[in-house]
Design a protein around this motif. Structure first.
Motif, PDB file in Angstrom:
ATOM      1  N   HIS A 160       0.837  -1.195   0.000  1.00 48.58           N
ATOM      2  CA  HIS A 160       0.000   0.000   0.000  1.00 48.58           C
ATOM      3  C   HIS A 160       0.876   1.251   0.000  1.00 48.58           C
ATOM      4  O   HIS A 160       2.024   1.244   0.443  1.00 48.58           O
ATOM      5  CB  HIS A 160      -0.920   0.005   1.217  1.00 48.58           C
ATOM      6  N   ARG A 161       0.305   2.335  -0.479  1.00 43.86           N
ATOM      7  CA  ARG A 161       1.062   3.584  -0.600  1.00 43.86           C
ATOM      8  C   ARG A 161       1.316   4.215   0.759  1.00 43.86           C
ATOM      9  O   ARG A 161       2.372   4.801   0.995  1.00 43.86           O
ATOM     10  CB  ARG A 161       0.289   4.563  -1.484  1.00 43.86           C
ATOM     11  N   PHE A 162       0.320   4.136   1.640  1.00 44.79           N
ATOM     12  CA  PHE A 162       0.400   4.875   2.896  1.00 44.79           C
ATOM     13  C   PHE A 162       1.606   4.491   3.747  1.00 44.79           C
ATOM     14  O   PHE A 162       2.357   5.385   4.182  1.00 44.79           O
ATOM     15  CB  PHE A 162      -0.904   4.702   3.685  1.00 44.79           C
ATOM     16  N   PRO A 163       1.856   3.207   4.031  1.00 45.92           N
ATOM     17  CA  PRO A 163       3.017   2.902   4.877  1.00 45.92           C
ATOM     18  C   PRO A 163       4.344   3.283   4.235  1.00 45.92           C
ATOM     19  O   PRO A 163       5.291   3.653   4.929  1.00 45.92           O
ATOM     20  CB  PRO A 163       2.911   1.389   5.098  1.00 45.92           C
ATOM     21  N   THR A 164       4.395   3.234   2.910  1.00 39.92           N
ATOM     22  CA  THR A 164       5.630   3.588   2.219  1.00 39.92           C
ATOM     23  C   THR A 164       5.936   5.064   2.372  1.00 39.92           C
ATOM     24  O   THR A 164       7.066   5.458   2.705  1.00 39.92           O
ATOM     25  CB  THR A 164       5.522   3.226   0.729  1.00 39.92           C
ATOM     26  N   ILE A 165       4.930   5.911   2.170  1.00 36.25           N
ATOM     27  CA  ILE A 165       5.197   7.350   2.240  1.00 36.25           C
ATOM     28  C   ILE A 165       5.396   7.810   3.681  1.00 36.25           C
ATOM     29  O   ILE A 165       6.175   8.715   3.951  1.00 36.25           O
ATOM     30  CB  ILE A 165       4.078   8.143   1.537  1.00 36.25           C
ATOM     31  N   VAL A 166       4.719   7.160   4.624  1.00 35.30           N
ATOM     32  CA  VAL A 166       4.946   7.505   6.033  1.00 35.30           C
ATOM     33  C   VAL A 166       6.379   7.167   6.427  1.00 35.30           C
ATOM     34  O   VAL A 166       7.044   7.942   7.128  1.00 35.30           O
ATOM     35  CB  VAL A 166       3.927   6.784   6.936  1.00 35.30           C
ATOM     36  N   ALA A 167       6.875   6.030   5.982  1.00 43.41           N
ATOM     37  CA  ALA A 167       8.255   5.657   6.281  1.00 43.41           C
ATOM     38  C   ALA A 167       9.246   6.642   5.668  1.00 43.41           C
ATOM     39  O   ALA A 167      10.289   6.941   6.249  1.00 43.41           O
ATOM     40  CB  ALA A 167       8.537   4.249   5.782  1.00 43.41           C
ATOM     41  N   ASP A 168       8.901   7.182   4.486  1.00 45.66           N
ATOM     42  CA  ASP A 168       9.791   8.135   3.814  1.00 45.66           C
ATOM     43  C   ASP A 168       9.779   9.505   4.481  1.00 45.66           C
ATOM     44  O   ASP A 168      10.826  10.148   4.599  1.00 45.66           O
ATOM     45  CB  ASP A 168       9.369   8.294   2.355  1.00 45.66           C
ATOM     46  N   LEU A 169       8.591   9.939   4.902  1.00 44.52           N
ATOM     47  CA  LEU A 169       8.448  11.319   5.367  1.00 44.52           C
ATOM     48  C   LEU A 169       8.535  11.478   6.881  1.00 44.52           C
ATOM     49  O   LEU A 169       8.719  12.589   7.372  1.00 44.52           O
ATOM     50  CB  LEU A 169       7.119  11.889   4.877  1.00 44.52           C
ATOM     51  N   LEU A 170       8.393  10.388   7.604  1.00 51.77           N
ATOM     52  CA  LEU A 170       8.498  10.456   9.066  1.00 51.77           C
ATOM     53  C   LEU A 170       9.579   9.494   9.563  1.00 51.77           C
ATOM     54  O   LEU A 170       9.345   8.690  10.450  1.00 51.77           O
ATOM     55  CB  LEU A 170       7.152  10.105   9.715  1.00 51.77           C
ATOM     56  N   PRO A 171      10.792   9.581   8.997  1.00 56.10           N
ATOM     57  CA  PRO A 171      11.829   8.626   9.371  1.00 56.10           C
ATOM     58  C   PRO A 171      12.341   8.787  10.790  1.00 56.10           C
ATOM     59  O   PRO A 171      12.865   7.848  11.376  1.00 56.10           O
ATOM     60  CB  PRO A 171      12.938   8.904   8.355  1.00 56.10           C
ATOM     61  N   ALA A 172      12.178   9.971  11.354  1.00 54.30           N
ATOM     62  CA  ALA A 172      12.702  10.207  12.694  1.00 54.30           C
ATOM     63  C   ALA A 172      12.023   9.352  13.735  1.00 54.30           C
ATOM     64  O   ALA A 172      12.571   9.091  14.809  1.00 54.30           O
ATOM     65  CB  ALA A 172      12.550  11.689  13.058  1.00 54.30           C
ATOM     66  N   ALA A 173      10.826   8.885  13.414  1.00 52.17           N
ATOM     67  CA  ALA A 173      10.086   8.049  14.358  1.00 52.17           C
ATOM     68  C   ALA A 173      10.500   6.587  14.268  1.00 52.17           C
ATOM     69  O   ALA A 173       9.991   5.760  15.005  1.00 52.17           O
ATOM     70  CB  ALA A 173       8.593   8.187  14.098  1.00 52.17           C
ATOM     71  N   GLY A 174      11.412   6.274  13.358  1.00 46.36           N
ATOM     72  CA  GLY A 174      11.836   4.888  13.210  1.00 46.36           C
ATOM     73  C   GLY A 174      11.145   4.251  12.041  1.00 46.36           C
ATOM     74  O   GLY A 174      10.215   4.779  11.463  1.00 46.36           O
ATOM     75  N   PRO A 175      11.608   3.049  11.645  1.00 49.33           N
ATOM     76  CA  PRO A 175      11.031   2.381  10.494  1.00 49.33           C
ATOM     77  C   PRO A 175       9.594   1.957  10.749  1.00 49.33           C
ATOM     78  O   PRO A 175       9.218   1.630  11.861  1.00 49.33           O
ATOM     79  CB  PRO A 175      11.938   1.152  10.307  1.00 49.33           C
ATOM     80  N   VAL A 176       8.790   2.012   9.691  1.00 48.46           N
ATOM     81  CA  VAL A 176       7.402   1.574   9.762  1.00 48.46           C
ATOM     82  C   VAL A 176       7.300   0.160   9.229  1.00 48.46           C
ATOM     83  O   VAL A 176       7.631  -0.104   8.083  1.00 48.46           O
ATOM     84  CB  VAL A 176       6.497   2.523   8.945  1.00 48.46           C
ATOM     85  N   MET A 177       6.897  -0.778  10.077  1.00 45.90           N
ATOM     86  CA  MET A 177       6.748  -2.163   9.667  1.00 45.90           C
ATOM     87  C   MET A 177       5.335  -2.388   9.164  1.00 45.90           C
ATOM     88  O   MET A 177       4.367  -1.982   9.782  1.00 45.90           O
ATOM     89  CB  MET A 177       7.018  -3.098  10.859  1.00 45.90           C
ATOM     90  N   THR A 178       5.205  -3.004   7.998  1.00 42.19           N
ATOM     91  CA  THR A 178       3.882  -3.242   7.425  1.00 42.19           C
ATOM     92  C   THR A 178       3.354  -4.586   7.845  1.00 42.19           C
ATOM     93  O   THR A 178       4.082  -5.467   8.318  1.00 42.19           O
ATOM     94  CB  THR A 178       3.943  -3.167   5.896  1.00 42.19           C
ATOM     95  N   GLY A 179       2.047  -4.742   7.652  1.00 37.36           N
ATOM     96  CA  GLY A 179       1.371  -5.966   8.076  1.00 37.36           C
ATOM     97  C   GLY A 179       1.474  -7.067   7.060  1.00 37.36           C
ATOM     98  O   GLY A 179       2.441  -7.164   6.301  1.00 37.36           O
ATOM     99  N   SER A 180       0.435  -7.888   6.989  1.00 37.02           N
ATOM    100  CA  SER A 180       0.453  -9.054   6.135  1.00 37.02           C
ATOM    101  C   SER A 180       0.426  -8.654   4.665  1.00 37.02           C
ATOM    102  O   SER A 180      -0.035  -7.567   4.315  1.00 37.02           O
ATOM    103  CB  SER A 180      -0.763  -9.942   6.431  1.00 37.02           C
TER     104      SER A 180
END
Length: 219
Positions: free
Chosen positions: A197-217
């Motif tokens: 999905h687009r949302f977790p990818t762009i959140v990981a790109d734009l909010l990197p200071a919060a740490g990596p975003v792990m996606t679900g299934s």
């Protein structure tokens, strides 16, 4: 069968997701909003419906695949929601309305919501912040209570249910979801989204200071 309404605002910098700023710039917040909307529309396209309508504030084209586009009208969110139900009403067809702030929503969840709406006549999906992420009504006139319900408050969901019950409508509750208002919300919700999905990818790109975003299934 039901019709599905997606209530959304065009992802224009400075007009959407302003509570993401800071840490985001207005442009970054709009990009996150765009990804949330696109993912929501993709999922909504997967479920069986008599009609799918994008109820939009601003300039944003309806998706391909038979979607219709209806402009929002009214002053205030409650009035706009009430008009969304009235302006799209189909005789004998219940309407399920969702927003663009829960990109973790799945086709299975929407399908189950549609089944419950057909069976029980009304449904409401509570949001973790006290509002709601979905509202399904068989009678669009029931939405006339919404302009009188204070929106974007910790008790909006409870007040919506109470107002509907006063009309004799008792909505069945759907599973709760967290919607995206703040950067913390975005990171938390991104972790619940399916991979691809687009949302977790762009959140990981734009909010990197919060740490990596792990996606679900996987999707």
């Amino acid at each position: 069968m039901i019709q599905l309404l997606v209530m959304a605002k065009a992802p224009v910098p400075g007009r959407v997701k302003t509570r993401l700023c800071p840490p985001c710039t207005p442009g970054e917040a709009a990009a996150i909003a765009a990804a949330a909307l696109e993912d929501t529309l993709d999922v909504a396209t997967q479920i069986s419906a008599v009609r799918r309508v994008l109820v939009i504030d601003g300039d944003y084209a309806a998706p391909p695949g038979g979607w219709e586009r209806v402009p929002q009208r009214g002053v205030g969110l409650g009035e706009r929601l009430a008009h969304a139900f009235a302006d799209t009403a189909l005789p004998g067809v219940p309407s399920l309305l969702i927003g663009m702030d829960t990109p973790q929503v799945t086709a299975d969840l929407l399908t189950a919501a549609a089944v419950t709406l057909r069976r029980d006549g009304a449904v409401l999906g509570p949001a973790d912040d006290g509002g709601w992420w979905a509202l399904g009504l068989t009678d669009p006139a029931d939405a006339e209570v919404l302009p009188h319900v204070p929106m974007s408050r910790a008790d909006t969901g409870k007040r919506t249910v109470a107002a509907l019950r006063r009309r004799g409508t008792r909505p069945t509750f759907l599973p709760g979801l967290r919607d995206v208002d703040t950067a913390v919300d975005a990171i938390t919700v991104a972790a619940l989204c399916k991979s691809g999905h687009r949302f977790p990818t762009i959140v990981a790109d734009l909010l990197p200071a919060a740490g990596p975003v792990m996606t679900g299934s996987p999707a």
